[in-house]
Design a protein around this motif. Structure first.
Motif, short mmCIF file in Angstrom:
data_model
loop_
_atom_site.label_atom_id
_atom_site.label_comp_id
_atom_site.label_asym_id
_atom_site.label_seq_id
_atom_site.Cartn_x
_atom_site.Cartn_y
_atom_site.Cartn_z
N LYS A 229 1.55 11.23 -31.06
CA LYS A 229 0.63 10.09 -31.23
C LYS A 229 1.30 8.82 -30.68
O LYS A 229 2.31 8.36 -31.23
CB LYS A 229 0.28 9.92 -32.71
CG LYS A 229 -0.88 8.97 -32.89
CD LYS A 229 -1.42 9.03 -34.29
CE LYS A 229 -0.68 8.07 -35.18
NZ LYS A 229 -0.88 8.20 -36.57
N VAL A 230 0.74 8.32 -29.61
CA VAL A 230 1.32 7.14 -28.97
C VAL A 230 0.75 5.90 -29.66
O VAL A 230 -0.46 5.69 -29.65
CB VAL A 230 0.97 7.11 -27.46
CG1 VAL A 230 1.59 5.90 -26.78
CG2 VAL A 230 1.42 8.40 -26.79
N VAL A 231 1.61 5.08 -30.28
CA VAL A 231 1.11 3.87 -30.95
C VAL A 231 1.28 2.63 -30.07
O VAL A 231 0.61 1.62 -30.28
CB VAL A 231 1.76 3.66 -32.35
CG1 VAL A 231 1.26 4.68 -33.34
CG2 VAL A 231 3.27 3.64 -32.28
N ILE B 142 7.89 2.15 -21.68
CA ILE B 142 8.54 2.75 -22.86
C ILE B 142 7.47 3.02 -23.91
O ILE B 142 6.95 2.09 -24.52
CB ILE B 142 9.62 1.80 -23.42
CG1 ILE B 142 10.64 1.48 -22.33
CG2 ILE B 142 10.32 2.41 -24.63
CD1 ILE B 142 11.37 0.19 -22.58
N ARG B 143 7.15 4.30 -24.11
CA ARG B 143 6.12 4.64 -25.10
C ARG B 143 6.73 4.64 -26.50
O ARG B 143 7.89 5.00 -26.67
CB ARG B 143 5.57 6.04 -24.82
CG ARG B 143 4.87 6.15 -23.49
CD ARG B 143 3.99 7.36 -23.41
NE ARG B 143 4.63 8.59 -23.87
CZ ARG B 143 3.97 9.73 -24.11
NH1 ARG B 143 2.67 9.78 -23.94
NH2 ARG B 143 4.62 10.81 -24.50
N VAL B 144 5.91 4.25 -27.48
CA VAL B 144 6.35 4.36 -28.88
C VAL B 144 5.50 5.45 -29.52
O VAL B 144 4.27 5.40 -29.46
CB VAL B 144 6.19 3.03 -29.64
CG1 VAL B 144 6.69 3.18 -31.07
CG2 VAL B 144 6.92 1.91 -28.93
N ILE B 145 6.16 6.44 -30.12
CA ILE B 145 5.49 7.58 -30.72
C ILE B 145 5.67 7.52 -32.23
O ILE B 145 6.81 7.33 -32.71
CB ILE B 145 6.13 8.91 -30.22
CG1 ILE B 145 6.24 8.94 -28.69
CG2 ILE B 145 5.42 10.14 -30.79
CD1 ILE B 145 4.97 9.12 -27.94
N ASN B 146 4.59 7.65 -32.98
CA ASN B 146 4.70 7.75 -34.43
C ASN B 146 3.75 8.85 -34.90
O ASN B 146 2.54 8.66 -34.95
CB ASN B 146 4.38 6.41 -35.10
CG ASN B 146 4.68 6.45 -36.59
OD1 ASN B 146 4.83 7.54 -37.17
ND2 ASN B 146 4.76 5.28 -37.21
N HIS C 297 10.81 6.81 -31.00
CA HIS C 297 10.12 7.72 -31.94
C HIS C 297 10.38 7.28 -33.37
O HIS C 297 11.50 6.88 -33.70
CB HIS C 297 10.64 9.16 -31.77
CG HIS C 297 10.07 9.86 -30.58
ND1 HIS C 297 9.59 11.14 -30.61
CD2 HIS C 297 9.90 9.44 -29.30
CE1 HIS C 297 9.14 11.48 -29.41
NE2 HIS C 297 9.33 10.47 -28.60
N TYR C 298 9.36 7.42 -34.20
CA TYR C 298 9.52 7.10 -35.62
C TYR C 298 9.97 8.35 -36.38
O TYR C 298 9.45 9.44 -36.16
CB TYR C 298 8.20 6.59 -36.20
CG TYR C 298 8.32 6.26 -37.67
CD1 TYR C 298 8.83 5.04 -38.07
CD2 TYR C 298 7.96 7.20 -38.64
CE1 TYR C 298 8.98 4.74 -39.41
CE2 TYR C 298 8.11 6.90 -39.99
CZ TYR C 298 8.62 5.67 -40.37
OH TYR C 298 8.77 5.39 -41.69
N ILE D 297 14.82 8.05 -28.06
CA ILE D 297 14.93 9.46 -27.65
C ILE D 297 15.03 9.51 -26.12
O ILE D 297 14.23 8.88 -25.42
CB ILE D 297 13.68 10.27 -28.08
CG1 ILE D 297 13.39 10.07 -29.58
CG2 ILE D 297 13.79 11.74 -27.72
CD1 ILE D 297 14.34 10.73 -30.52
N ALA D 298 16.03 10.25 -25.63
CA ALA D 298 16.18 10.40 -24.17
C ALA D 298 15.06 11.29 -23.64
O ALA D 298 14.70 12.27 -24.29
CB ALA D 298 17.53 11.01 -23.85
#
Ligand SMILES: C[S@@+](CC[C@H](N)C(=O)[O-])C[C@H]1O[C@@H](n2cnc3c(N)ncnc32)[C@H](O)[C@@H]1O
Length: 333
Positions: free
Chosen positions: A15-17, A30-34, A142-143, A152-153
Protein backbone atom coordinates in the motif's frame (compact mmCIF):
# COMPACT_ATOMS: atom_id res chain seq x y z
CA UNK A 1 -12.57 -28.06 -10.75
CA UNK A 2 -11.51 -25.04 -8.60
CA UNK A 3 -10.25 -22.04 -10.51
CA UNK A 4 -6.45 -21.87 -10.43
CA UNK A 5 -5.20 -19.33 -7.88
CA UNK A 6 -2.76 -17.05 -9.58
CA UNK A 7 0.56 -16.43 -7.84
CA UNK A 8 -0.17 -12.70 -7.82
CA UNK A 9 -3.63 -12.86 -6.19
CA UNK A 10 -2.22 -14.66 -3.12
CA UNK A 11 -0.09 -11.65 -2.23
CA UNK A 12 -1.50 -8.27 -1.41
CA UNK A 13 0.26 -5.49 -3.25
CA UNK A 14 2.11 -2.95 -1.12
CA UNK A 15 0.00 0.00 0.00
CA UNK A 16 1.67 3.15 -1.24
CA UNK A 17 0.84 6.09 1.07
CA UNK A 18 3.19 8.59 -0.62
CA UNK A 19 4.26 8.35 -4.28
CA UNK A 20 7.40 10.43 -3.97
CA UNK A 21 8.58 11.58 -0.56
CA UNK A 22 11.14 13.89 -2.17
CA UNK A 23 8.46 15.69 -4.24
CA UNK A 24 10.75 15.59 -7.25
CA UNK A 25 13.90 16.71 -5.42
CA UNK A 26 15.66 13.35 -5.97
CA UNK A 27 16.35 11.87 -9.42
CA UNK A 28 14.60 8.65 -8.34
CA UNK A 29 11.11 8.89 -6.75
CA UNK A 30 10.93 7.54 -3.19
CA UNK A 31 7.73 5.63 -2.43
CA UNK A 32 6.44 5.32 1.12
CA UNK A 33 4.77 1.98 1.87
CA UNK A 34 2.56 1.35 4.89
CA UNK A 35 0.82 -2.02 4.89
CA UNK A 36 -0.44 -1.54 8.48
CA UNK A 37 -2.32 1.75 8.45
CA UNK A 38 -2.74 5.00 6.52
CA UNK A 39 -0.10 6.74 8.61
CA UNK A 40 2.45 8.79 6.69
CA UNK A 41 5.77 10.16 7.93
CA UNK A 42 5.55 13.41 9.91
CA UNK A 43 5.75 16.48 7.73
CA UNK A 44 9.28 17.81 7.08
CA UNK A 45 11.03 19.74 4.32
CA UNK A 46 12.70 17.32 1.92
CA UNK A 47 16.14 18.73 1.09
CA UNK A 48 19.23 17.50 -0.71
CA UNK A 49 21.74 19.77 1.02
CA UNK A 50 22.44 21.12 4.49
CA UNK A 51 21.31 24.50 5.66
CA UNK A 52 23.07 26.38 8.42
CA UNK A 53 21.91 28.45 11.33
CA UNK A 54 23.65 31.81 11.47
CA UNK A 55 25.86 30.74 14.38
CA UNK A 56 27.02 27.57 12.61
CA UNK A 57 27.72 29.29 9.31
CA UNK A 58 30.07 31.73 11.10
CA UNK A 59 32.07 28.72 12.34
CA UNK A 60 32.63 27.22 8.91
CA UNK A 61 35.85 28.35 7.33
CA UNK A 62 35.64 29.94 3.87
CA UNK A 63 37.19 28.01 0.99
CA UNK A 64 40.18 30.35 0.81
CA UNK A 65 41.27 29.35 4.34
CA UNK A 66 41.52 25.69 3.50
CA UNK A 67 44.31 23.71 1.90
CA UNK A 68 43.81 21.67 -1.26
CA UNK A 69 46.05 19.40 -3.33
CA UNK A 70 48.51 20.64 -5.91
CA UNK A 71 48.35 17.59 -8.20
CA UNK A 72 48.38 17.89 -11.96
CA UNK A 73 44.88 17.24 -13.42
CA UNK A 74 46.16 14.13 -15.20
CA UNK A 75 48.15 12.75 -12.28
CA UNK A 76 45.27 10.69 -10.86
CA UNK A 77 45.99 11.99 -7.33
CA UNK A 78 47.90 8.93 -6.17
CA UNK A 79 48.88 8.01 -2.60
CA UNK A 80 52.21 9.55 -1.58
CA UNK A 81 51.72 12.36 -4.13
CA UNK A 82 48.30 13.83 -3.42
CA UNK A 83 47.91 15.87 -0.22
CA UNK A 84 44.15 15.17 -0.09
CA UNK A 85 44.73 11.42 -0.43
CA UNK A 86 47.43 11.46 2.24
CA UNK A 87 45.20 13.38 4.65
CA UNK A 88 42.50 10.66 4.35
CA UNK A 89 42.22 7.63 6.59
CA UNK A 90 40.31 5.70 3.91
CA UNK A 91 41.23 4.59 0.41
CA UNK A 92 38.77 4.29 -2.46
CA UNK A 93 38.99 2.25 -5.64
CA UNK A 94 38.21 3.81 -9.06
CA UNK A 95 34.52 3.03 -8.52
CA UNK A 96 34.50 5.06 -5.29
CA UNK A 97 34.24 1.98 -3.08
CA UNK A 98 36.04 1.94 0.24
CA UNK A 99 39.00 -0.42 0.08
CA UNK A 100 42.14 -0.98 2.13
CA UNK A 101 40.44 -0.43 5.49
CA UNK A 102 38.68 -2.92 7.68
CA UNK A 103 35.05 -2.11 7.00
CA UNK A 104 32.06 -3.33 8.96
CA UNK A 105 32.42 -1.03 11.95
CA UNK A 106 30.37 2.08 12.37
CA UNK A 107 32.61 4.30 14.46
CA UNK A 108 32.74 7.30 12.19
CA UNK A 109 35.35 9.14 14.22
CA UNK A 110 38.10 6.94 12.78
CA UNK A 111 36.91 7.19 9.20
CA UNK A 112 37.52 10.34 7.32
CA UNK A 113 38.20 11.15 3.74
CA UNK A 114 39.34 14.36 2.08
CA UNK A 115 37.85 14.56 -1.39
CA UNK A 116 39.26 16.55 -4.27
CA UNK A 117 37.21 19.32 -5.83
CA UNK A 118 37.25 22.38 -8.03
CA UNK A 119 39.41 24.22 -5.46
CA UNK A 120 42.26 21.69 -5.95
CA UNK A 121 44.81 22.07 -8.73
CA UNK A 122 43.49 18.77 -10.19
CA UNK A 123 40.06 20.49 -10.40
CA UNK A 124 38.49 17.28 -9.06
CA UNK A 125 39.10 15.50 -12.39
CA UNK A 126 40.70 12.57 -10.55
CA UNK A 127 37.38 11.09 -9.37
CA UNK A 128 38.57 11.18 -5.76
CA UNK A 129 35.18 12.17 -4.44
CA UNK A 130 32.40 10.18 -2.85
CA UNK A 131 29.79 12.55 -1.48
CA UNK A 132 26.78 12.95 -3.73
CA UNK A 133 24.14 15.50 -2.95
CA UNK A 134 21.52 13.34 -4.61
CA UNK A 135 20.31 9.85 -3.82
CA UNK A 136 22.05 7.50 -6.22
CA UNK A 137 20.46 4.26 -5.03
CA UNK A 138 16.88 3.07 -5.38
CA UNK A 139 15.23 2.81 -1.97
CA UNK A 140 11.75 2.87 -0.42
CA UNK A 141 10.47 3.92 2.99
CA UNK A 142 8.52 1.13 4.73
CA UNK A 143 6.53 1.26 7.95
CA UNK A 144 7.12 -1.45 10.58
CA UNK A 145 5.20 -1.47 13.88
CA UNK A 146 8.26 -1.81 16.12
CA UNK A 147 10.54 0.89 14.70
CA UNK A 148 8.24 3.12 12.64
CA UNK A 149 9.40 4.10 9.16
CA UNK A 150 12.67 2.67 7.86
CA UNK A 151 14.67 2.61 4.60
CA UNK A 152 14.55 -0.49 2.39
CA UNK A 153 17.04 -1.04 -0.46
CA UNK A 154 15.43 -1.76 -3.82
CA UNK A 155 18.68 -2.65 -5.58
CA UNK A 156 21.99 -4.35 -4.85
CA UNK A 157 24.47 -2.06 -3.10
CA UNK A 158 28.04 -3.33 -3.00
CA UNK A 159 30.05 -3.12 0.23
CA UNK A 160 31.94 0.15 0.45
CA UNK A 161 29.61 2.12 -1.86
CA UNK A 162 28.31 5.52 -0.72
CA UNK A 163 24.51 5.60 -0.37
CA UNK A 164 23.40 9.04 0.81
CA UNK A 165 24.63 12.09 2.71
CA UNK A 166 23.07 12.81 6.10
CA UNK A 167 21.38 16.16 5.53
CA UNK A 168 19.78 18.53 8.01
CA UNK A 169 20.04 21.90 9.71
CA UNK A 170 23.58 22.43 10.98
CA UNK A 171 23.65 24.13 14.39
CA UNK A 172 26.29 24.60 17.04
CA UNK A 173 25.70 22.49 20.11
CA UNK A 174 25.29 25.54 22.36
CA UNK A 175 22.61 26.99 20.13
CA UNK A 176 20.86 23.66 19.91
CA UNK A 177 20.81 23.21 23.69
CA UNK A 178 18.96 26.50 23.83
CA UNK A 179 16.13 25.52 21.52
CA UNK A 180 16.15 21.78 22.28
CA UNK A 181 13.44 22.25 24.94
CA UNK A 182 11.04 23.69 22.42
CA UNK A 183 11.50 20.62 20.25
CA UNK A 184 11.07 18.14 23.14
CA UNK A 185 10.19 14.95 21.25
CA UNK A 186 11.97 15.99 18.06
CA UNK A 187 15.48 14.93 19.05
CA UNK A 188 15.21 11.58 17.24
CA UNK A 189 16.81 13.00 14.12
CA UNK A 190 19.96 14.61 15.51
CA UNK A 191 23.33 13.52 14.26
CA UNK A 192 26.26 14.55 16.48
CA UNK A 193 28.94 15.33 13.95
CA UNK A 194 31.16 16.72 16.67
CA UNK A 195 34.25 18.34 15.35
CA UNK A 196 35.72 18.72 18.78
CA UNK A 197 38.75 16.57 18.07
CA UNK A 198 39.87 19.19 15.53
CA UNK A 199 38.75 22.53 16.78
CA UNK A 200 36.79 22.33 20.01
CA UNK A 201 33.66 23.42 18.13
CA UNK A 202 30.72 21.08 18.50
CA UNK A 203 28.24 20.96 15.64
CA UNK A 204 25.05 18.96 15.23
CA UNK A 205 23.01 18.10 12.16
CA UNK A 206 19.32 18.16 13.01
CA UNK A 207 17.05 16.52 10.43
CA UNK A 208 13.78 16.98 12.34
CA UNK A 209 12.40 19.58 9.93
CA UNK A 210 14.85 19.59 7.04
CA UNK A 211 16.39 16.40 5.71
CA UNK A 212 16.44 13.55 3.23
CA UNK A 213 15.81 9.79 3.47
CA UNK A 214 18.81 9.28 5.79
CA UNK A 215 16.67 10.59 8.68
CA UNK A 216 14.59 7.39 8.39
CA UNK A 217 17.49 4.94 8.79
CA UNK A 218 16.81 2.89 11.91
CA UNK A 219 19.36 1.50 14.35
CA UNK A 220 20.71 -2.03 14.54
CA UNK A 221 23.48 -3.29 16.81
CA UNK A 222 24.63 -5.24 13.74
CA UNK A 223 24.37 -2.51 11.09
CA UNK A 224 24.93 -2.89 7.35
CA UNK A 225 26.06 0.71 6.82
CA UNK A 226 28.79 2.84 8.29
CA UNK A 227 29.32 6.56 8.57
CA UNK A 228 32.22 8.24 6.80
CA UNK A 229 33.11 11.87 7.39
CA UNK A 230 34.04 13.43 4.06
CA UNK A 231 35.95 16.70 4.20
CA UNK A 232 35.80 18.98 1.20
CA UNK A 233 39.22 20.48 2.09
CA UNK A 234 42.30 19.57 4.05
CA UNK A 235 41.92 20.78 7.60
CA UNK A 236 44.17 23.75 8.23
CA UNK A 237 45.76 23.27 11.65
CA UNK A 238 45.48 26.26 13.88
CA UNK A 239 42.40 27.59 12.09
CA UNK A 240 39.76 28.94 14.44
CA UNK A 241 37.04 27.80 12.09
CA UNK A 242 36.04 24.33 11.09
CA UNK A 243 36.14 22.44 7.85
CA UNK A 244 32.73 20.85 8.11
CA UNK A 245 32.60 17.27 6.86
CA UNK A 246 29.73 15.79 4.91
CA UNK A 247 28.31 12.77 6.72
CA UNK A 248 28.19 10.01 4.14
CA UNK A 249 26.36 6.76 4.83
CA UNK A 250 28.12 3.92 3.03
CA UNK A 251 27.38 0.19 2.76
CA UNK A 252 29.56 -1.80 5.16
CA UNK A 253 28.52 -5.11 3.57
CA UNK A 254 26.79 -6.23 0.38
CA UNK A 255 23.15 -5.15 0.60
CA UNK A 256 20.43 -6.97 -1.37
CA UNK A 257 17.10 -5.62 -2.65
CA UNK A 258 14.58 -5.90 0.21
CA UNK A 259 17.19 -5.49 2.98
CA UNK A 260 16.55 -2.70 5.44
CA UNK A 261 19.39 -0.19 5.85
CA UNK A 262 20.61 0.08 9.42
CA UNK A 263 23.14 2.33 11.04
CA UNK A 264 24.42 2.13 14.62
CA UNK A 265 23.27 5.04 16.80
CA UNK A 266 25.47 3.84 19.70
CA UNK A 267 24.07 2.62 23.00
CA UNK A 268 23.94 6.13 24.54
CA UNK A 269 21.08 7.02 22.16
CA UNK A 270 18.88 4.48 23.92
CA UNK A 271 20.23 5.17 27.43
CA UNK A 272 19.56 8.90 27.27
CA UNK A 273 16.03 8.36 25.94
CA UNK A 274 15.39 5.37 28.20
CA UNK A 275 13.92 3.33 25.35
CA UNK A 276 14.76 -0.27 24.45
CA UNK A 277 16.58 -1.24 21.29
CA UNK A 278 14.29 -3.47 19.24
CA UNK A 279 16.83 -4.68 16.69
CA UNK A 280 16.62 -8.28 18.03
CA UNK A 281 20.08 -9.13 16.76
CA UNK A 282 22.11 -11.61 18.78
CA UNK A 283 24.84 -9.06 19.31
CA UNK A 284 22.39 -6.41 20.60
CA UNK A 285 24.40 -4.24 23.00
CA UNK A 286 21.53 -2.25 24.53
CA UNK A 287 19.83 -3.70 27.63
CA UNK A 288 17.38 -5.32 28.31
CA UNK A 289 18.95 -8.35 26.68
CA UNK A 290 16.12 -10.61 27.74
CA UNK A 291 13.77 -11.12 24.78
CA UNK A 292 10.69 -11.62 26.99
CA UNK A 293 11.33 -8.45 28.93
CA UNK A 294 11.98 -6.70 25.63
CA UNK A 295 8.64 -7.84 24.22
CA UNK A 296 6.88 -5.99 27.05
CA UNK A 297 8.95 -2.86 26.69
CA UNK A 298 8.43 -3.04 22.93
CA UNK A 299 4.68 -2.74 23.46
CA UNK A 300 5.24 0.33 25.63
CA UNK A 301 7.66 1.80 23.11
CA UNK A 302 5.18 1.31 20.23
CA UNK A 303 2.42 2.95 22.29
CA UNK A 304 4.70 5.81 23.31
CA UNK A 305 5.73 6.43 19.71
CA UNK A 306 2.07 6.48 18.63
CA UNK A 307 1.34 9.15 21.28
CA UNK A 308 4.34 11.22 20.17
CA UNK A 309 3.35 10.99 16.48
CA UNK A 310 -0.22 12.04 17.35
CA UNK A 311 1.09 15.07 19.30
CA UNK A 312 3.27 16.16 16.37
CA UNK A 313 0.38 15.71 13.91
CA UNK A 314 -1.99 17.69 16.16
CA UNK A 315 0.57 20.45 16.50
CA UNK A 316 0.81 20.52 12.73
CA UNK A 317 -2.96 20.71 12.31
CA UNK A 318 -3.36 23.38 15.02
CA UNK A 319 -0.53 25.68 14.04
CA UNK A 320 -0.10 24.46 10.45
CA UNK A 321 3.53 25.37 10.78
CA UNK A 322 5.96 23.03 12.49
CA UNK A 323 8.97 24.56 10.70
CA UNK A 324 8.30 27.85 12.50
CA UNK A 325 9.97 26.43 15.62
CA UNK A 326 13.12 25.96 13.62
CA UNK A 327 15.85 28.58 14.19
CA UNK A 328 16.50 31.23 11.53
CA UNK A 329 18.67 29.88 8.74
CA UNK A 330 20.21 30.72 5.43
CA UNK A 331 21.70 28.43 2.81
CA UNK A 332 25.38 28.56 2.07
CA UNK A 333 25.80 25.50 -0.14
C1 LIG B 1 16.21 8.65 13.25
S1 LIG B 1 14.64 8.02 13.68
C2 LIG B 1 14.45 6.73 12.50
C3 LIG B 1 13.18 6.88 11.73
C4 LIG B 1 11.93 6.56 12.52
N1 LIG B 1 11.74 5.12 12.55
C5 LIG B 1 10.70 7.25 11.95
O1 LIG B 1 9.67 6.61 11.75
O2 LIG B 1 10.77 8.46 11.71
C6 LIG B 1 14.99 7.22 15.19
C7 LIG B 1 13.79 6.64 15.88
O3 LIG B 1 13.36 5.42 15.26
C8 LIG B 1 13.05 4.43 16.23
N2 LIG B 1 14.08 3.36 16.18
C9 LIG B 1 15.07 3.28 15.30
N3 LIG B 1 15.82 2.17 15.53
C10 LIG B 1 15.29 1.56 16.58
C11 LIG B 1 15.62 0.37 17.31
N4 LIG B 1 16.65 -0.39 16.99
N5 LIG B 1 14.86 0.05 18.36
C12 LIG B 1 13.82 0.82 18.71
N6 LIG B 1 13.43 1.93 18.08
C13 LIG B 1 14.16 2.30 17.02
C14 LIG B 1 13.10 5.15 17.57
O4 LIG B 1 11.82 5.70 17.82
C15 LIG B 1 14.09 6.25 17.32
O5 LIG B 1 13.94 7.31 18.23
Amino acid sequence: MPAPVSFRSRYKPDKVVVEDLSIGAEPIPIRVINNYSDEKPNIFNYATSNRFTNDASKMVAPVGDMKACSCHPRSGCLPGECECEDASSLIFDPESRIVGQPIGTSTYNDHHYVECGSHCRCRGKCNRYMSHDYLMKKVEIHYKPNMGFGVIAKQHIAAGMPIINYVGTVVTKEYHDEYRNQLASQTDYIFDNLNEEHSGIAVLTDAAHHGNISRFINHSCDPNTQIVKVYPYIYAHGSEKISLPKIVITASQNIRPGDELFVSYGSSYFHTRNIPCLCYTFCCFVPPFDFEEKAQTEKEAVEERAVRRKAVRENWHNTGDIPSIDPPVFDID
